[in-house]
Design a protein around this motif. Structure first.
Motif, PDB file in Angstrom:
ATOM      1  N   UNK A  70       0.851  -1.191   0.000  1.00  0.00           N
ATOM      2  CA  UNK A  70       0.000   0.000   0.000  1.00  0.00           C
ATOM      3  C   UNK A  70       0.883   1.236   0.000  1.00  0.00           C
ATOM      4  N   UNK A  71       0.575   2.172  -0.869  1.00  0.00           N
ATOM      5  CA  UNK A  71       1.323   3.428  -0.952  1.00  0.00           C
ATOM      6  C   UNK A  71       0.369   4.577  -0.636  1.00  0.00           C
ATOM      7  N   UNK A  72       0.706   5.373   0.356  1.00  0.00           N
ATOM      8  CA  UNK A  72      -0.085   6.559   0.694  1.00  0.00           C
ATOM      9  C   UNK A  72       0.452   7.752  -0.078  1.00  0.00           C
ATOM     10  N   UNK A  73      -0.436   8.483  -0.719  1.00  0.00           N
ATOM     11  CA  UNK A  73      -0.035   9.627  -1.535  1.00  0.00           C
ATOM     12  C   UNK A  73       0.012  10.895  -0.684  1.00  0.00           C
ATOM     13  N   UNK A  74       0.918  11.814  -0.980  1.00  0.00           N
ATOM     14  CA  UNK A  74       1.013  13.056  -0.200  1.00  0.00           C
ATOM     15  C   UNK A  74      -0.232  13.925  -0.326  1.00  0.00           C
ATOM     16  N   UNK A  75      -0.891  13.854  -1.483  1.00  0.00           N
ATOM     17  CA  UNK A  75      -2.139  14.590  -1.691  1.00  0.00           C
ATOM     18  C   UNK A  75      -3.010  13.804  -2.661  1.00  0.00           C
ATOM     19  N   UNK A  76      -4.340  13.925  -2.572  1.00  0.00           N
ATOM     20  CA  UNK A  76      -5.233  13.170  -3.449  1.00  0.00           C
ATOM     21  C   UNK A  76      -4.984  13.486  -4.918  1.00  0.00           C
ATOM     22  N   UNK A  77      -5.084  12.461  -5.763  1.00  0.00           N
ATOM     23  CA  UNK A  77      -4.816  12.670  -7.186  1.00  0.00           C
ATOM     24  C   UNK A  77      -5.626  11.706  -8.030  1.00  0.00           C
TER      25      UNK A  77
END
Length: 418
Positions: free
Chosen positions: A307-314
């Motif tokens: 799982x990779x969490x993104x710094x901001x929604x995209x």
């Protein structure tokens, strides 16, 4: 009044529309990569071809019984489904598309209509305009319309494909006829619990007290009971945005090299990104999974996810693809023959309403670029615009050795009359 319109053996019927030679012959449609049977015509069911049959085990059976076997032609099936659903909207504005081959209709203000005639009109118009045979069940509630549809399907000669539950006598008779496991909304777990109370049919279920059902089960089961009693509690569902979007596929062949796997993951990520933009959402997290062929037990097995969490929604294909490729690189093991992979985007939020990051923002140019890519792919179809690490020749690498022409979605496959 509600109606459930269900297309008979939909995939097989779509093949017959453009190839009349297939009429009255056994037909089987295969899953992705031509794995197992996912749809059968009535003729194939009659000779004993089971649902989910692995085709490599039943190849001889199909040849002996002259079963016509086809790869899944999803562009054709999707287009024919859209045509059927568009026709249903001519009969009422209140339509809930339940699946690719069935839909619920609600009739408000139709008090003086003869619903038996109306059901035959629906069935006749779909058959004439698309060539797809259907069955129509009509009743005062959604759950009862499902029961009515099963009766229409089970007894085609008596019902002519249309059955209406419009009296208390018909309702009770129908509930006494249908088995508990055939009732819409009653799964295996609920069946086991109800059979303890000696429930074998839908009629037995509605004889249970409301208080006991409310205490023993959830509000959903209580609503289903009231619906079967003829009291409408289940309404048409509104179209909702998805909470997660997934693209998972089996590979055409097993892959042990990273380049092929990276290309597949990038393609899956691109697909998820496009689906995000279609529903005007962005994602917070990207989940990537990779697994070997579990059926080949003699080979070394490996299954992993990240799982990779993104710094901001995209919803940018560039960002999501990069994250997915990095994730799969971290779980890939050399020497393993991989058969399946997938990308899931989750933590969805509206694309124009989310918490901003003080220090890191996505490149504003991505939005304009994605809009342009979507526009060009929509205009020219077949996904002409791709990322550089995708296979430029094929959208999905699936084994489709028995694929029929895409009669309605590819101009090169259009039937030519001589």
């Amino acid at each position: 009044m509600y109606a459930l319109v269900d297309c008979n053996n939909f995939y097989a019927s779509c093949e017959r529309v453009f190839n009349p030679n297939l009429r009255n012959k056994p037909i089987a449609i295969l899953s992705n990569n031509d794995g197992c049977v996912i749809s059968r015509s009535d003729e194939a069911k009659a000779i004993g071809l089971p649902m989910g049959a692995p085709i490599f085990k039943w190849e001889g059976f199909c040849k002996v019984n002259n079963v016509q076997v086809f790869s899944s032609n999803y562009p054709l099936y999707g287009d024919m489904s859209s045509r059927v659903m568009a026709l249903l909207e001519q009969f009422t504005p209140d339509v809930e598309v339940y699946s690719i081959d069935e839909a619920f209709l609600e009739f408000k203000g139709f008090d003086n209509h003869n619903f038996d005639d109306y059901g035959h009109q629906i069935r006749g118009r779909i058959l004439k305009w698309t060539g797809i045979p259907t069955c129509v069940g009509l009743a005062p509630t959604k759950a009862l319309s499902k029961v009515a549809n099963k009766i229409a399907r089970k007894f085609p000669e008596q019902t002519k494909g249309v059955y209406v539950i419009d009296s208390e006598e018909k309702r009770i008779k129908a509930l006494q006829w249908i088995k508990l496991e055939d009732v819409w909304g009653i799964g295996r777990g609920l069946q086991k619990r109800l059979k303890v109370k000696n429930c074998k049919t839908a009629f037995d279920f509605v004889q249970l007290s409301d208080d006991w059902v409310r205490k023993s089960f959830s509000i959903t089961e209580w609503k289903l009971k009231k619906d079967l009693e003829g009291i409408s509690t289940l309404t048409l569902d509104e179209v909702k945005t998805k909470r997660a979007i997934a693209t998972t596929r089996s590979f055409e062949y097993t892959f042990s090299d990273f380049d092929n796997i990276k290309e597949r993951i990038s393609t899956f990520a691109m697909s998820c990104s496009e689906k995000l933009r279609k529903q005007h959402s962005s994602c917070h997290m990207v989940y990537v999974m990779l697994s070997s062929d579990r059926h080949k037990k003699q080979e070394e097995q490996h299954r992993a996810s990240r799982v990779v969490s993104l710094p901001s929604p995209t919803n940018s294909s560039l960002v999501i693809s990069n994250c997915a490729v990095k994730a799969v690189a971290s779980i890939f093991k050399r020497g393993i023959k991989y058969k399946r992979a997938g990308v899931i985007v989750t933590g969805l939020v509206p694309e124009n309403n989310y918490q901003l990051d003080l220090f890191e923002q996505e490149n504003e140019k991505h939005k304009h670029l994605m809009h342009t890519i979507d526009h060009l792919n929509s205009k020219y179809s077949d996904y002409k615009i791709k990322l550089g690490n995708q296979d430029l020749k094929r959208t999905w690498k699936m084994r489709q050795e028995r694929l029929s022409p895409r009669y309605t979605t590819n101009i090169n496959d259009i039937i030519v009359a001589k």
